[in-house]
Design an enzyme around this catalytic site. Structure first.
Site, PDB file in Angstrom:
ATOM      1  CB  SER A  28     -10.725 -76.551  34.733  1.00 48.50           C
ATOM      2  OG  SER A  28     -11.689 -76.637  35.727  1.00 48.50           O
ATOM      3  CG  HIS A  59      -8.697 -73.866  38.865  1.00 44.23           C
ATOM      4  ND1 HIS A  59      -9.836 -73.131  38.792  1.00 44.23           N
ATOM      5  CD2 HIS A  59      -8.892 -74.955  38.096  1.00 44.23           C
ATOM      6  CE1 HIS A  59     -10.705 -73.755  38.013  1.00 44.23           C
ATOM      7  NE2 HIS A  59     -10.151 -74.874  37.584  1.00 44.23           N
ATOM      8  CG  HIS A  81     -14.823 -76.031  41.257  1.00 42.74           C
ATOM      9  ND1 HIS A  81     -13.521 -75.609  41.138  1.00 42.74           N
ATOM     10  CD2 HIS A  81     -15.322 -76.091  39.999  1.00 42.74           C
ATOM     11  CE1 HIS A  81     -13.248 -75.433  39.849  1.00 42.74           C
ATOM     12  NE2 HIS A  81     -14.317 -75.715  39.142  1.00 42.74           N
ATOM     13  CE1 TYR A  83     -13.439 -79.874  42.609  1.00 36.70           C
ATOM     14  CE2 TYR A  83     -15.235 -79.415  41.101  1.00 36.70           C
ATOM     15  CZ  TYR A  83     -13.882 -79.420  41.387  1.00 36.70           C
ATOM     16  OH  TYR A  83     -12.978 -78.976  40.454  1.00 36.70           O
ATOM     17  CD  GLU A  84     -11.926 -75.869  44.768  1.00 35.11           C
ATOM     18  OE1 GLU A  84     -10.753 -75.579  45.013  1.00 35.11           O
ATOM     19  OE2 GLU A  84     -12.705 -75.115  44.164  1.00 35.11           O
ATOM     20  CB  ALA A 111     -14.103 -77.915  31.452  1.00 36.25           C
ATOM     21  CG  MET A 204     -18.523 -81.347  38.531  1.00 37.74           C
ATOM     22  SD  MET A 204     -17.074 -82.260  39.073  1.00 37.74           S
ATOM     23  CE  MET A 204     -17.284 -83.790  38.163  1.00 37.74           C
ATOM     24  CB  SER A 205     -18.070 -74.722  37.714  1.00 44.71           C
ATOM     25  OG  SER A 205     -18.119 -74.670  36.296  1.00 44.71           O
ATOM     26  CG  ASN A 228     -15.786 -85.172  29.254  1.00 39.11           C
ATOM     27  OD1 ASN A 228     -15.447 -84.104  29.763  1.00 39.11           O
ATOM     28  ND2 ASN A 228     -16.803 -85.878  29.695  1.00 39.11           N
ATOM     29  CG  HIS A 240      -8.714 -83.730  36.206  1.00 40.39           C
ATOM     30  ND1 HIS A 240      -9.633 -82.702  36.062  1.00 40.39           N
ATOM     31  CD2 HIS A 240      -7.540 -83.146  36.535  1.00 40.39           C
ATOM     32  CE1 HIS A 240      -9.019 -81.549  36.308  1.00 40.39           C
ATOM     33  NE2 HIS A 240      -7.758 -81.787  36.592  1.00 40.39           N
TER      34      HIS A 240
HETATM   35  N1  HPA Z   1     -19.075 -84.188  33.993  1.00 37.64           N
HETATM   36  C1  HPA Z   1     -19.010 -83.229  34.922  1.00 37.64           C
HETATM   37  N2  HPA Z   1     -18.154 -82.222  34.867  1.00 37.64           N
HETATM   38  C2  HPA Z   1     -17.334 -82.170  33.809  1.00 37.64           C
HETATM   39  C3  HPA Z   1     -17.340 -83.147  32.808  1.00 37.64           C
HETATM   40  C4  HPA Z   1     -18.274 -84.216  32.904  1.00 37.64           C
HETATM   41  O1  HPA Z   1     -18.365 -85.123  32.043  1.00 37.64           O
HETATM   42  N3  HPA Z   1     -16.380 -82.795  31.912  1.00 37.64           N
HETATM   43  C5  HPA Z   1     -15.825 -81.658  32.355  1.00 37.64           C
HETATM   44  N4  HPA Z   1     -16.384 -81.264  33.519  1.00 37.64           N
END
Ligand code: HPA
Length: 265
Positions: A28, A59, A81, A83-84, A111, A204-205, A228, A240
């Site tokens: 991302s 994206h 992903h 989740y999409e 990320a 998540m990927s 983060n 996000h």
């Molecule tokens: N959790 C899940 N997916 C992520 C995070 C997170 O803290 N940061 C970036 N992608």
């Protein structure tokens, strides 16, 4: 699956001049990496047979073929992903297409949130191993032996020789990535549990693509960009926007690592 892979590859082969040696999947917000490529040829996902459309913000959804350090690469700017709502087989489809086109290696970026408290936002970590906590596997169902074995070995995610060569040039930490389904961020209790599992990073990927790359025999390197601290590791909320902001800050760092990884392959 094989027929679809062949159809997508044939379409792409008509458009490109040199087959790719390395597949690069950009996480991302890393899409601007493609601006640094020489002789780029861009193909929108929507043009390619059997490529579905990614939906997430940031994206762009295109394949870029070109050269980095004189090496031919296929870059995915925009990934799929789970989740999409995409099926795991869909998420990994481009990995198989790259292999069919001639790729020998893959670099996957993402990320991620840091579970390991010694990491800091903005750091780029080499993923030494993964934990599949997505409860999905792209290899579920009949296996096509032309693509890879029924039971692929997953004992070494990062290609040891590639990592060794890269370490000669760049210094980085290593960690374990746990892949979750998302799209809600984790709860602090989940992060506490993942820490006990031995995970350093959460995202998540990546896990489906790692499985597919190992399945079809691509040499692999995976990098997580810490955007983060994971939930509960530091106080405060996850957003996000924060992830996107940090991603922009590390753009230069990730580009340097990608270029060096391509160079030493
Ligand atoms: N959790 C899940 N997916 C992520 C995070 C997170 O803290 N940061 C970036 N992608």
């Amino acid at each position: 699956m094989m027929k679809k892979i062949e159809e997508a590859s044939s379409y792409i082969r008509e458009k490109i001049e040199i087959p790719p040696d390395i597949l690069i999947i950009l996480g991302s917000g890393f899409s601007s990496f493609v601006d640094s490529m020489s002789d780029p040829i861009t193909i929108d996902y929507k043009e390619i047979p059997h490529f579905p459309q990614p939906t997430v913000e940031g994206h762009r959804g295109k394949l870029v073929f070109g050269k980095i350090k004189d090496r031919s690469v296929m870059v995915m700017a925009g990934r799929y992903h789970l989740y999409e709502g995409h099926e795991p087989q869909t998420v990994v489809f481009p990995v198989y297409v790259s292999k069919q086109l001639g790729a020998r290696g893959a670099i996957i970026t993402n990320a991620a949130g840091a579970i390991n408290p010694t990491y800091k936002p903005g750091e780029v970590i080499l993923v030494r191993d993964v934990i599949n906590f997505m409860f999905r596997n792209p290899l579920r169902g009949p296996n096509d032996e032309r693509i890879g074995p029924r039971f692929p070995d997953m004992s070494s995610i990062a290609d040891p020789e590639w990592v060794k060569k890269l370490k000669g040039k760049i210094d980085f930490k290593e960690g374990v990535y746990i892949g979750v389904l998302g799209p809600s961020y984790e709860t602090p209790a989940e992060i506490k549990a993942f820490k006990k599992f031995g995970a350093d990073l959460v995202g998540m990927s990546t896990v489906p693509e790692v499985i597919a790359a190992k399945h079809c025999g691509l040499k692999l390197i995976v990098f997580s960009c810490v955007t983060n601290m994971a939930a509960g590791i530091t106080h405060g909320r996850l957003s996000h926007e924060e992830v996107v902001r940090t991603t922009k800050m590390v753009q230069g760092k990730i580009e340097k690592i990608l270029k060096t990884a391509v160079e030493v392959f």
